[in-house]
Enzyme design. Structure first.
Site, PDB file in Angstrom:
ATOM      1  N   HIS A 145      -0.897   6.161   4.205  1.00 31.77           N
ATOM      2  CA  HIS A 145       0.250   6.366   4.168  1.00 31.77           C
ATOM      3  C   HIS A 145       0.804   6.932   2.980  1.00 31.77           C
ATOM      4  CE1 HIS A 145      -0.203   2.544   2.767  1.00 31.77           C
ATOM      5  NE2 HIS A 145       0.962   2.068   2.585  1.00 31.77           N
ATOM      6  N   HIS A 182       8.230  -1.505  -3.060  1.00 29.27           N
ATOM      7  CA  HIS A 182       7.087  -1.342  -3.927  1.00 29.27           C
ATOM      8  C   HIS A 182       6.384  -0.058  -4.256  1.00 29.27           C
ATOM      9  CE1 HIS A 182       4.432  -2.393  -0.531  1.00 29.27           C
ATOM     10  NE2 HIS A 182       3.587  -1.283  -1.250  1.00 29.27           N
ATOM     11  N   GLU A 198       1.943  -2.547  -6.627  1.00 29.08           N
ATOM     12  CA  GLU A 198       0.742  -2.747  -5.839  1.00 29.08           C
ATOM     13  C   GLU A 198      -0.674  -2.050  -6.535  1.00 29.08           C
ATOM     14  OE1 GLU A 198       0.538  -1.478  -1.833  1.00 29.08           O
ATOM     15  OE2 GLU A 198      -0.902  -2.971  -1.324  1.00 29.08           O
TER      16      GLU A 198
HETATM   17 FE   FE2 Z   1       1.694  -0.615  -0.144  1.00 33.84          FE
END
Ligand code: FE2
Length: 305
Positions: free
Chosen positions: A194, A208, A260
């Protein structure tokens, strides 16, 4: 229209110096330059001028996401498609952001601003462009690249359809409700798992920004560093997502923007639109989001900027 990948995220930060210290010292990006309350940073494995723009503005949150297109003509194609949908767009002159060519800026149905651009100045890979040092960046650690952003909005399925129809994204995986409607939707514009994910929540909110690391071991080592330096993390430590199967940890920059670190994602197989979507039934599969815990920490859903 062919969007090649997520190019950069432009974030609001309350204090530029502490944000730069975080994104260089903890995330491991290269500081490319600063001007007028802005800083530009890039990962080791990207040639373009920046993957992250920090704007000192006394608050947190997303200013906009930058997606790079394959052809300068794509800007006009998208402008036309937006007009047909009665969405306003504005042209942004080259140089508005350092190292970046002419761009098209608009507000997506999710309430987030998106900037499309074709040209980015080249700074080269961290290992150089001639006979590159391919292990230098690995040994140094730090993020290899900006991988994806996760946005929050009231109608994720509508935003997903917009990104697919106007910008050529397609859905690789999604968490669905019992009726099969997408609730948390993961979209790519290339071959990554993604480039963008959309989760339910208040329009215009930012969940995030994810930075890729070189290996699962690197995620463990960076988790140690986050804990050693008392960087605030999600109440879970290191964990794994069912969706995409990645090893992951969430943490926050000094302004409260969630980051992240992750590794382990697969490459999306095949041409956009021709690969069936993986569905996760969120009502029955507790492991879809957090594979080890089988539950979603409440702060994960409630904390957005
Ligand atoms: Fe993520």
């Amino acid at each position: 229209v062919s969007v090649t990948r997520i190019g950069y995220a432009s974030l609001h930060v309350s204090d530029l110096a502490s944000a730069i210290a975080h994104y260089t010292g903890i995330v491991g990006l290269r500081l490319v330059g600063t001007d007028d309350g802005r800083a530009y940073l890039q990962g080791a494995d990207n040639q373009d001028h920046h993957c992250l723009v920090l704007n000192e503005s006394g608050r947190s949150g997303l200013d906009h996401l930058g997606y790079k297109v394959n052809d300068p003509e794509d800007l006009e194609t998208v402008a036309r498609a937006l007009r047909e949908r009665s969405l306003r767009a504005s042209r942004v002159p080259a140089g508005w952001l350092r190292g970046q060519g002419e761009a098209l800026r608009f507000t997506a149905p999710s309430g987030h601003d998106i900037v499309l651009y074709f040209h980015a100045d080249k700074i080269g890979y961290a290992g150089g462009m001639r006979d590159p040092d391919v292990v230098g960046a690995v040994l140094q650690g730090g993020a290899t690249h900006l991988d994806h952003a996760v946005l929050v909005c009231e109608r994720p399925a509508e935003m997903s359809a917009f990104m697919s129809e106007v910008l050529g994204f397609y859905v690789t995986e999604q968490g669905v409700d019992p009726a099969g409607n997408g609730v948390v939707i993961f979209l790519t514009c290339g071959h990554k798992m993604h480039d963008l994910a959309i989760a339910p929540g208040e329009n215009g909110r930012f969940h995030h920004l994810a930075f890729g690391l070189e290996s699962r071991h690197a995620v463990i080592a960076h988790t140690d560093r986050l804990k050693q330096r008392n960087v605030p993390t999600l109440e879970l430590g290191l964990t794994r997502h069912g969706i995409a199967g990645v090893t992951t940890i969430y943490f926050h920059d000094p302004s409260g923007n969630r980051n992240e670190f992750y590794h382990g994602v697969y490459v999306a197989a095949g041409m956009g639109g021709r690969v069936p979507t993986v569905d996760w039934n969120l009502a029955t599969s507790e492991r879809a989001l957090f594979y080890y815990e089988g539950a979603v920490p409440s702060a994960f859903l409630s904390t957005v900027t």
